[in-house]
Write a protein that holds these residues in place. Structure first.
Motif, PDB file in Angstrom:
ATOM      1  N   GLU A   6       0.838  -1.192   0.000  1.00  0.00           N
ATOM      2  CA  GLU A   6       0.000   0.000   0.000  1.00  0.00           C
ATOM      3  C   GLU A   6       0.881   1.253   0.000  1.00  0.00           C
ATOM      4  O   GLU A   6       1.991   1.253   0.546  1.00  0.00           O
ATOM      5  N   ARG A  38      -9.284  -0.698   7.137  1.00  0.00           N
ATOM      6  CA  ARG A  38      -8.585   0.324   7.901  1.00  0.00           C
ATOM      7  C   ARG A  38      -8.633  -0.046   9.375  1.00  0.00           C
ATOM      8  O   ARG A  38      -9.545  -0.737   9.837  1.00  0.00           O
ATOM      9  N   ARG A  45      -9.645  -4.255  12.698  1.00  0.00           N
ATOM     10  CA  ARG A  45      -9.644  -3.751  11.325  1.00  0.00           C
ATOM     11  C   ARG A  45     -11.064  -3.775  10.776  1.00  0.00           C
ATOM     12  O   ARG A  45     -11.776  -4.764  10.914  1.00  0.00           O
ATOM     13  N   TYR A  94      -4.448   2.158   6.573  1.00  0.00           N
ATOM     14  CA  TYR A  94      -5.250   1.524   5.544  1.00  0.00           C
ATOM     15  C   TYR A  94      -4.460   0.375   4.915  1.00  0.00           C
ATOM     16  O   TYR A  94      -3.281   0.528   4.582  1.00  0.00           O
ATOM     17  N   TYR A  95      -5.130  -0.757   4.778  1.00  0.00           N
ATOM     18  CA  TYR A  95      -4.523  -1.963   4.227  1.00  0.00           C
ATOM     19  C   TYR A  95      -5.312  -2.457   3.024  1.00  0.00           C
ATOM     20  O   TYR A  95      -6.543  -2.362   3.004  1.00  0.00           O
ATOM     21  N   TRP A 119      -1.256  -9.714   5.402  1.00  0.00           N
ATOM     22  CA  TRP A 119      -1.451  -8.286   5.542  1.00  0.00           C
ATOM     23  C   TRP A 119      -0.125  -7.587   5.268  1.00  0.00           C
ATOM     24  O   TRP A 119       0.927  -8.030   5.706  1.00  0.00           O
ATOM     25  N   GLY A 122       0.593  -1.518   5.390  1.00  0.00           N
ATOM     26  CA  GLY A 122      -0.431  -0.488   5.444  1.00  0.00           C
ATOM     27  C   GLY A 122       0.142   0.884   5.136  1.00  0.00           C
ATOM     28  O   GLY A 122       1.361   1.066   5.004  1.00  0.00           O
TER      29      GLY A 122
END
Length: 129
Positions: A6, A38, A45, A94-95, A119, A122
């Motif tokens: 991201e 997010r 999340r 934010y991911y 994940w 972010g």
């Protein structure tokens, strides 16, 4: 699982706009559903938006409807989250992530966050005057 990166987070004023990017290397993003989440410190999340593979069906959480737009540029192998009219409640990390199922299932709330893998780091969005 697809490793995603991201970028695009920044400090913006309330009411401002920001575009986040999600990309990868070695994989074709259009082959996967891509979701944005997010997270604020101390909280779980939250799902924000999801774009399906293939037909590109789009889904938004209520918090994002009318202000955020998810899109993908297959030529750039990138998924974007355009955020408008940013509010004080929008700051978060934010991911982007590939969900373990289709976007409609995420929209229906039938996915467990524990089933998500890979994940990324972010990108931080801060909203402040």
């Amino acid at each position: 699982q697809v490793p995603l990166v991201e970028s695009g987070g920044d400090l913006v004023q309330p009411g401002g706009s920001l575009r986040l990017s999600c990309t990868t290397s070695g994989f074709t993003l259009d082959d996967y559903a891509i979701a944005w989440f997010r997270q604020v410190p101390g909280k779980e999340r939250d799902w924000v938006s999801c774009i399906s593979s293939g037909d590109g069906s789009i889904y938004y959480a209520d918090s994002a409807k009318g202000r955020f737009t998810i899109s993908k540029d297959n030529a750039k192998n990138t998924v974007y989250l355009q955020m408008e009219s940013l509010k004080p409640e929008d700051p978060a990390v934010y991911y982007c992530v590939t969900p373990p199922g289709p976007c409609f299932a995420l929209n229906e709330g039938s996915m467990d966050l524990a089933d998500f893998r890979s994940w990324g780091q972010g990108t931080q969005v801060t909203v402040s005057s």
